[in-house]
Enzyme design. Structure first.
Site, PDB file in Angstrom:
ATOM      1  CB  CYS A  53      -0.924  -0.010   1.214  1.00 40.51           C
ATOM      2  SG  CYS A  53      -2.064   1.387   1.237  1.00 40.51           S
ATOM      3  CB  CYS A  57      -1.726   3.698   8.228  1.00 41.32           C
ATOM      4  SG  CYS A  57      -2.707   4.408   6.871  1.00 41.32           S
ATOM      5  CB  CYS A  60      -1.028  -0.410   8.280  1.00 37.47           C
ATOM      6  SG  CYS A  60      -1.808  -1.589   7.156  1.00 37.47           S
ATOM      7  CB  CYS A  97     -15.663  -7.689   6.057  1.00 38.95           C
ATOM      8  SG  CYS A  97     -17.023  -7.541   7.181  1.00 38.95           S
ATOM      9  CB  CYS A 128     -18.733  -5.420   4.923  1.00 40.81           C
ATOM     10  SG  CYS A 128     -17.773  -4.061   5.619  1.00 40.81           S
ATOM     11  CB  CYS A 188     -18.496  -0.632   9.041  1.00 43.25           C
ATOM     12  SG  CYS A 188     -17.429  -1.477  10.208  1.00 43.25           S
ATOM     13  NE  ARG A 260     -17.401  -5.351  13.021  1.00 42.73           N
ATOM     14  CZ  ARG A 260     -18.111  -6.335  12.488  1.00 42.73           C
ATOM     15  NH1 ARG A 260     -17.719  -7.579  12.644  1.00 42.73           N
ATOM     16  NH2 ARG A 260     -19.184  -6.083  11.783  1.00 42.73           N
TER      17      ARG A 260
HETATM   18  N1  SAM Z   1      -6.735   0.365   3.071  1.00 40.70           N
HETATM   19  C1  SAM Z   1      -8.058   0.552   3.548  1.00 40.70           C
HETATM   20  C2  SAM Z   1      -8.139   1.629   4.605  1.00 40.70           C
HETATM   21  O1  SAM Z   1      -7.122   1.952   5.192  1.00 40.70           O
HETATM   22  O2  SAM Z   1      -9.242   2.125   4.828  1.00 40.70           O
HETATM   23  C3  SAM Z   1      -8.696  -0.718   4.079  1.00 40.70           C
HETATM   24  C4  SAM Z   1      -7.868  -1.698   4.894  1.00 40.70           C
HETATM   25  S1  SAM Z   1      -7.226  -1.088   6.443  1.00 40.70           S
HETATM   26  C5  SAM Z   1      -6.115  -2.379   6.868  1.00 40.70           C
HETATM   27  C6  SAM Z   1      -8.630  -1.206   7.531  1.00 40.70           C
HETATM   28  C7  SAM Z   1      -8.477  -0.818   8.971  1.00 40.70           C
HETATM   29  O3  SAM Z   1      -7.799  -1.841   9.679  1.00 40.70           O
HETATM   30  C8  SAM Z   1      -7.680   0.414   9.311  1.00 40.70           C
HETATM   31  O4  SAM Z   1      -8.404   1.598   9.136  1.00 40.70           O
HETATM   32  C9  SAM Z   1      -7.369   0.199  10.778  1.00 40.70           C
HETATM   33  O5  SAM Z   1      -8.381   0.759  11.590  1.00 40.70           O
HETATM   34  C10 SAM Z   1      -7.371  -1.321  10.912  1.00 40.70           C
HETATM   35  N2  SAM Z   1      -6.024  -1.827  11.226  1.00 40.70           N
HETATM   36  C11 SAM Z   1      -5.020  -1.981  10.347  1.00 40.70           C
HETATM   37  N3  SAM Z   1      -3.906  -2.441  10.959  1.00 40.70           N
HETATM   38  C12 SAM Z   1      -4.221  -2.573  12.277  1.00 40.70           C
HETATM   39  C13 SAM Z   1      -3.490  -2.989  13.413  1.00 40.70           C
HETATM   40  N4  SAM Z   1      -2.209  -3.339  13.331  1.00 40.70           N
HETATM   41  N5  SAM Z   1      -4.107  -3.019  14.610  1.00 40.70           N
HETATM   42  C14 SAM Z   1      -5.416  -2.652  14.691  1.00 40.70           C
HETATM   43  N6  SAM Z   1      -6.154  -2.246  13.641  1.00 40.70           N
HETATM   44  C15 SAM Z   1      -5.578  -2.198  12.440  1.00 40.70           C
HETATM   45 FE1  SF4 Z   2      -2.876   1.178   3.373  1.00 40.81          FE
HETATM   46 FE2  SF4 Z   2      -2.845  -0.054   5.739  1.00 40.81          FE
HETATM   47 FE3  SF4 Z   2      -3.246   2.581   5.609  1.00 40.81          FE
HETATM   48 FE4  SF4 Z   2      -5.172   0.897   4.700  1.00 40.81          FE
HETATM   49  S1  SF4 Z   2      -4.455   1.095   6.821  1.00 40.81           S
HETATM   50  S2  SF4 Z   2      -4.416   2.788   3.713  1.00 40.81           S
HETATM   51  S3  SF4 Z   2      -3.866  -0.756   3.904  1.00 40.81           S
HETATM   52  S4  SF4 Z   2      -1.368   1.485   4.990  1.00 40.81           S
END
Ligand code: SAM
Ligand code: SF4
Ligand code: DTB
Length: 313
Positions: A53, A57, A60, A97, A128, A188, A260
């Protein structure tokens, strides 16, 4: 239902500050006014496109900017997704989802994902998606395909957002939420707790969610899963009661939403999860994997539900 007056961060912080027993009592009372307290909705997650990606974040595992050992996968085939959805249905999930590690979908990819939504709906399950930021017109296409929910989290309080993510703004995410809602898709939307944020920031996140007006139909409260190789791998540990308090505040301020108990259950004891249900959580991810990290085994969840007298729905 739209909330008549906005909820401010001070009011949520005052809830956080209540004696634990008073807070849980209030949350459980509100919960019983709107839901069967012994029913928990179950969704299964599938990562349809993993890793690589563009975004940064800090929590992530899927950001291309970090070495977390995840790599860069391709969008799954329709057949693989259909098989996974069938298996989830057989295990008792009512919602499927699908998540993609994108900043947002390209139109060509969206068309493929729309076929996946149709396949899930044909199985009689709710669908979802979580695909990131949507461009104008994309939410309408998803609505036309019958998508039930779009997951798009605010992730943390507005004042803390740029400490965690710099490649997009929380305002951009708000705009996607508004376009999803405008297209008639349920929202959500929640966040992550345990990223080194203060209680004030947690209260501000809950107030922002409650003020979406109406609040999101589903509110995922994720506990940070600390992933090696990410900037948050050594985030300071959170007092587990503070996590339960966050669930309770979500329940009280968003009485008709599903709250959730989301990421992080694998790292929690059964007793801590039971406290979260008592505080008003009534939805979980079900199945032994989240997107890239683990989730409790189905057999373990079945046993926990039996011990607590909970039923899945
Ligand atoms: N890329 C898209 C986005 O960021 O909206 C969808 C996938 S992203 C992985 C979905 C959500 O997963 C993130 O907004 C975050 O809230 C959650 N998430 C991702 N990594 C996480 C982690 N290590 N611990 C807890 N929640 C996590
Ligand atoms: Fe990309 Fe992870 Fe951020 Fe979603 S949460 S935009 S997958 S870096
Ligand atoms: C949400 O709020 N939590 C889910 C779902 N929406 C997509 C994702 C949790 C991801 C946990 C870390 C991982 O498995 O990579």
């Amino acid at each position: 239902m739209p909330s008549p007056t906005p909820i401010d961060t001070d009011a949520v912080e005052a809830l956080f500050a209540l004696p634990f027993n008073d807070l849980i009592y209030r949350a459980q009372t509100v919960h019983r006014q709107h839901f069967d307290p012994n029913q928990v909705q179950r969704s299964t997650l599938l990562s349809i496109k993993t890793g690589g990606c563009s975004e940064d974040c800090g929590y992530c595992s899927q950001s291309a900017r970090r070495d977390t050992g995840i790599g860069r996968g391709k969008l799954l085939d329709l057949e693989e997704v259909e098989l996974a959805a069938k298996a989830a249905k057989e295990k008792g999930a009512t919602r499927f989802c699908m998540g993609a590690a994108w900043r947002g979908p390209k139109d060509g990819d969206l068309d493929k994902v729309i076929e996946m939504v149709r396949a899930v709906k044909n199985l009689g399950m709710e669908a979802c998606l979580t695909l990131g930021l949507l461009a104008p017109g994309q939410a309408e296409k998803l609505a036309a395909a019958g998508l039930d929910y779009y997951n798009h989290n605010l992730d943390t309080g507005a004042e803390y957002y740029d400490q965690i993510i710099t490649t997009h703004s929380q305002q951009a995410r708000m705009e996607t939420l508004m376009s999803v809602r405008g297209a008639g898709i349920k929202i959500c939307c929640g966040g992550i707790i345990g990223m080194g944020e203060s209680r004030r920031v947690r209260a501000s996140l809950i107030a922002q969610l409650a003020n979406l007006n109406p609040p999101p139909e589903s509110v995922p409260i994720n506990h940070l899963v600390a992933i090696p190789g990410t900037p948050l791998e050594n985030a300071p540990p959170l007092d587990p009661f503070e996590f339960v308090r966050t669930i309770a505040c979500a329940r009280i301020t968003m009485p008709t939403s599903y709250v959730r108990l989301s990421a992080g259950r694998q790292q929690m004891s059964d007793e801590l999860q039971a406290l979260c249900f008592l505080a008003g959580a009534n939805s979980i991810f079900y199945g032994d994997k989240l997107l890239t990290s683990g989730n409790p085994e189905v057999a373990h969840d079945e046993a926990l539900f039996a011990r607590l007298g909970l039923t899945g729905c």
